[in-house]
Write a protein that holds these residues in place. Structure first.
Motif, PDB file in Angstrom:
ATOM      1  N   ASP A 155      52.157  22.315  31.250  1.00 37.06           N
ATOM      2  CA  ASP A 155      50.904  21.693  30.823  1.00 37.06           C
ATOM      3  C   ASP A 155      49.687  22.505  31.233  1.00 37.06           C
ATOM      4  O   ASP A 155      48.552  22.033  31.128  1.00 37.06           O
ATOM      5  CB  ASP A 155      50.795  20.286  31.409  1.00 37.06           C
ATOM      6  CG  ASP A 155      50.879  20.291  32.924  1.00 37.06           C
ATOM      7  OD1 ASP A 155      51.377  21.276  33.486  1.00 37.06           O
ATOM      8  OD2 ASP A 155      50.446  19.299  33.546  1.00 37.06           O
ATOM      9  N   TYR A 159      46.627  28.670  24.800  1.00 36.29           N
ATOM     10  CA  TYR A 159      47.324  29.190  23.633  1.00 36.29           C
ATOM     11  C   TYR A 159      46.526  30.316  22.969  1.00 36.29           C
ATOM     12  O   TYR A 159      45.291  30.241  22.850  1.00 36.29           O
ATOM     13  CB  TYR A 159      47.588  28.063  22.628  1.00 36.29           C
ATOM     14  CG  TYR A 159      48.357  26.929  23.246  1.00 36.29           C
ATOM     15  CD1 TYR A 159      49.609  27.143  23.822  1.00 36.29           C
ATOM     16  CD2 TYR A 159      47.826  25.643  23.296  1.00 36.29           C
ATOM     17  CE1 TYR A 159      50.311  26.114  24.411  1.00 36.29           C
ATOM     18  CE2 TYR A 159      48.525  24.599  23.885  1.00 36.29           C
ATOM     19  CZ  TYR A 159      49.764  24.848  24.444  1.00 36.29           C
ATOM     20  OH  TYR A 159      50.460  23.825  25.029  1.00 36.29           O
ATOM     21  N   ALA A 188      52.255  26.199  21.646  1.00 34.11           N
ATOM     22  CA  ALA A 188      52.986  25.146  22.346  1.00 34.11           C
ATOM     23  C   ALA A 188      54.452  25.137  21.958  1.00 34.11           C
ATOM     24  O   ALA A 188      55.330  24.899  22.789  1.00 34.11           O
ATOM     25  CB  ALA A 188      52.352  23.794  22.050  1.00 34.11           C
ATOM     26  N   PRO A 191      56.294  29.299  23.446  1.00 36.11           N
ATOM     27  CA  PRO A 191      55.545  29.729  24.640  1.00 36.11           C
ATOM     28  C   PRO A 191      55.870  31.149  25.114  1.00 36.11           C
ATOM     29  O   PRO A 191      56.128  31.377  26.293  1.00 36.11           O
ATOM     30  CB  PRO A 191      55.962  28.690  25.679  1.00 36.11           C
ATOM     31  CG  PRO A 191      57.349  28.310  25.293  1.00 36.11           C
ATOM     32  CD  PRO A 191      57.386  28.369  23.786  1.00 36.11           C
TER      33      PRO A 191
END
Length: 284
Positions: A155, A159, A188, A191
Motif C-alpha cells: 500500500d 505508480y 497496481a 508491480p
C-alpha cells in the motif's frame, strides 16, 4: 628500543581516549613501526648469540627500516581492518622488494583481526552507544530470509503508468517516513519495480502541488522524473540475513528494495536489521 616501544604503545592508548581530535591512524602506524623495530632488534640479538658474522651498519639500517615499515602496515591493518595501510606504506617508499611482505602481512593481520573483533571505528561507535550493524557469523543466519525481515510495501507504492491523487500521496508519505523511501512501480496490477524516490523529496513535491492546487501527480512528468532513482539497491526475497547484512555493511546502505521476479514486495532498512540484531543476539 624497548623504552621507545613502551612509550609509544602506552601513550598512544592514553591519548586515543582523550576528547580531542588527535587522530588514530598515525599513532597506530608509529606503534606498529616500533614493534617492527623491536622484532628486528631481538632477531639481531639472537644472531649475535649464535656467533654469526654481524651485518655492516648500512645494511642493518635498511633492514631496520623495512621491519618498521612492515610492522606499521601490519598493525594498522589489524586495528582498522582495511588494506589501505599496506598500499600507503608501499606508496611512501616505492620499493618493489617491500610490496610482497607488506601486502602479505597486511592481509594476514586484517584476516585475523576480523575473526577476533570489530575495527577500532566500529568499537568507538559501540562504546558511545551508537547502533552498530554487525554481520552474523552463525550458520543459522543463512536460514533467515529477506521476506522475514522486510516491511511489506503493497500500500506504499507510487505508480509510474498512472496518475496518483494528492491525498493518497500524503498517506504514503506519512507511512513511509520511518523507512525514508517510496518504491515506484509500474501499476497496481503489475508491480514491476521502476525505481524509488526519497520520502523527503516526495513530501516536497506533494506540498508544492497542493499549494498550486494540483489534484493528481504524474511520476513521468519531466520535473519529477530526474529525482527518481532508477537504479536502487535491490535484493531477492530469498536472500539470507548474512548476505544482506554484509551488503549493508559494505555499501553503507540505508535501505534495499525486496523483489520477487522483478516485482516489488517489500523493503528492508538498516533499522529493521538492527532491531532483528537486538532481538536475536545469539546469531551474532
Amino acid at each position: 628500543f624497548s623504552p621507545f616501544f613502551s612509550f609509544i604503545f602506552s601513550f598512544s592508548i592514553a591519548f586515543g581516549t582523550l576528547r580531542i581530535p588527535a587522530g588514530i591512524f598515525s599513532p597506530i602506524f608509529v606503534t606498529g613501526a616500533a614493534a617492527g623495530r623491536l622484532i628486528y632488534m631481538v632477531n639481531m640479538m639472537v644472531v649475535a648469540i649464535d656467533h654469526h658474522p654481524p651485518e655492516n651498519q648500512t645494511n642493518a639500517g635498511i633492514r631496520l627500516a623495512c621491519f618498521a615499515l612492515v610492522g606499521g602496515a601490519g598493525l594498522t591493518a589489524a586495528v582498522t581492518q582495511t588494506f589501505s595501510a599496506g598500499l600507503i606504506a608501499y606508496g611512501l617508499t616505492g620499493l618493489e622488494g617491500l610490496l610482497l611482505p607488506v601486502l602479505l602481512v597486511t592481509l594476514i593481520s586484517c584476516g585475523i583481526s576480523m575473526q577476533l573483533s570489530h575495527n577500532i571505528y566500529d568499537s568507538c561507535c559501540d562504546l558511545r552507544g551508537i547502533p552498530l550493524l554487525l554481520v552474523p557469523a552463525s550458520n543459522q543466519a543463512l536460514e533467515v530470509k529477506a521476506e522475514k525481515l522486510m516491511e511489506v510495501t503493497g500500500d506504499l507504492h507510487v505508480y509510474d503508468s498512472e496518475k496518483t491523487d494528492i491525498q493518497t500521496l500524503k498517506q504514503i508519505v506519512k507511512k513511509s517516513e520511518k523507512v525514508g523511501v517510496v518504491p515506484v512501480v509500474h501499476s497496481a496490477s503489475n508491480p514491476l519495480l521502476v525505481g524509488s524516490i526519497p520520502c523527503t523529496l516526495l513530501k516536497m513535491i506533494v506540498e508544492a502541488s497542493d499549494t498550486l492546487g494540483i489534484d493528481e501527480i504524474d511520476m513521468r512528468d519531466e520535473a519529477i522524473l530526474p529525482v527518481i532513482d532508477q537504479c536502487p539497491l535491490v535484493i531477492d526475497k530469498n536472500a539470507n540475513l548474512q548476505k544482506i547484512a554484509f551488503l549493508f555493511h559494505t555499501l553503507r546502505a540505508d535501505f534495499a528494495l525486496v523483489v520477487d521476479f522483478g516485482e516489488c514486495v517489500g523493503i528492508v532498512s538498516r533499522r529493521h536489521l538492527i532491531e532483528y540484531q537486538n532481538d536475536h543476539s545469539n546469531l551474532y
